[in-house]
Design a protein around this motif. Sequence first.
Motif, PDB file in Angstrom:
ATOM      1  N   VAL A 171       6.060  18.103  34.958  1.00  0.00           N
ATOM      2  CA  VAL A 171       7.236  17.796  33.933  1.00  0.00           C
ATOM      3  C   VAL A 171       7.904  17.713  34.387  1.00  0.00           C
ATOM      4  O   VAL A 171       8.202  18.659  35.204  1.00  0.00           O
ATOM      5  CB  VAL A 171       6.908  18.196  32.619  1.00  0.00           C
ATOM      6  N   VAL A 218       5.897  13.528  31.882  1.00  0.00           N
ATOM      7  CA  VAL A 218       4.799  14.128  32.572  1.00  0.00           C
ATOM      8  C   VAL A 218       3.867  13.153  33.192  1.00  0.00           C
ATOM      9  O   VAL A 218       3.521  12.335  32.818  1.00  0.00           O
ATOM     10  CB  VAL A 218       4.132  14.084  30.508  1.00  0.00           C
ATOM     11  N   GLN A 224      -0.332  14.342  25.668  1.00  0.00           N
ATOM     12  CA  GLN A 224       0.603  14.682  25.246  1.00  0.00           C
ATOM     13  C   GLN A 224       0.890  13.967  23.776  1.00  0.00           C
ATOM     14  O   GLN A 224      -0.297  13.371  23.702  1.00  0.00           O
ATOM     15  CB  GLN A 224       1.734  13.683  26.278  1.00  0.00           C
ATOM     16  N   ILE A 242       8.153  17.976  23.074  1.00  0.00           N
ATOM     17  CA  ILE A 242       6.645  17.618  22.704  1.00  0.00           C
ATOM     18  C   ILE A 242       6.204  17.975  23.158  1.00  0.00           C
ATOM     19  O   ILE A 242       5.944  19.373  23.501  1.00  0.00           O
ATOM     20  CB  ILE A 242       6.702  16.035  24.535  1.00  0.00           C
ATOM     21  N   GLN A 243       4.970  18.176  23.024  1.00  0.00           N
ATOM     22  CA  GLN A 243       3.503  18.932  22.465  1.00  0.00           C
ATOM     23  C   GLN A 243       2.615  18.339  23.686  1.00  0.00           C
ATOM     24  O   GLN A 243       1.756  17.302  24.067  1.00  0.00           O
ATOM     25  CB  GLN A 243       2.211  18.934  21.373  1.00  0.00           C
ATOM     26  N   LEU A 244       2.061  19.679  24.846  1.00  0.00           N
ATOM     27  CA  LEU A 244       1.404  19.268  26.090  1.00  0.00           C
ATOM     28  C   LEU A 244      -0.137  20.002  25.406  1.00  0.00           C
ATOM     29  O   LEU A 244      -0.152  21.518  25.771  1.00  0.00           O
ATOM     30  CB  LEU A 244       2.100  19.109  27.137  1.00  0.00           C
TER      31      LEU A 244
END
Length: 254
Positions: A171, A218, A224, A242-244
Motif C-alpha cells: 500500500v 493498493v 479493497q 479504505i478497507q482492505l
Amino acid sequence: MATRRLKLLSANIQAGSSTRGYHDYVARSWSHVLPAGNKRGALDTIARLAGSYDIVGLQESDPGSLRSGFTNQTHYLAQRGGFDYWSHQPNRSVGGVASSANALLSKLEPIAVDDHPLPGRIAGRGVLLARFGSGDAGLVIAIAHLSLGATSRRAQIAFIAELLHGQRHAVLMGDFNCLPDRPEMELLYRRTQLQPPTCRVPTFPSWRPQKAIDHILVTGALAQDGMQALPAALSDHLALSIQLDVPEQALRQA
C-alpha cells in the motif's frame, strides 16, 4: 485463504493548523509558525477519527517545533487514539520554528520501519516504509508526501517504485500533489503491482474538494472497499480511508 479486514486512513493534518479558505493562507499564516490557535483541539479531533482505524499514515505531522508548542504530534495522536505503535520521519525543518514529518500510527506491530529520503530539487521529502508479517508475502505500507513540481515528483515516484518493486501486498498512501493519471504516476503502475485508484475522490481543498491529489494505492492481490474522504479537523486536505482484506499470512510473523 483466510483474510483479515483492516481499516486504513491517510491524512495530511497540516500540523493541526486551520485553513477554511484560500484567504487563510495569508490571514492565518502565523498559525504555521507560532503555537497559537486551537492546535490541541484539532489534534484531539484527529485522534478521535484516527482511533477507529488499524493503520494510519500522516503527512505534515509536527515532530516538536515552536509552532506545535514542542509537542511531538505523532506521539500525542498515538496516545489519544489508542495506538500501541508509532513512528515518524522528520523531513523538513525551518530553523526550529516549524517542522514536518511523515508518520505511522498502528494497532498492529510492524516488524520493521525504515525511512528513506526522496530525491528532488529541494531536500526535505521522504517516504516511511513499514513492514508487517515476514517474507516476501508480508504487508508493506509506504507513507509519502511528494513535491509540487512534476520533475522532482517523477524522480521521487521512480525511487518509491524501486522500493515497492515485486511486493505483492503493498500500500502506498499520502499526499501526492498530483492527480492519479499524471504521466509520472504511470511509473508506479508499470514498475510495481500498485493499481490506479478505482475511483477519484477529491480531497483538496477541504472546504470545496475539487482535486484528487491524496491517494491510497493498493496492489492487485489485496481486495479493497469503501474508499471515502473525511474531514481531518480543519486541515486544508480531507483524509482518505479504505478497507482492505489482507491475507492472514501477510500479517503473520515468523
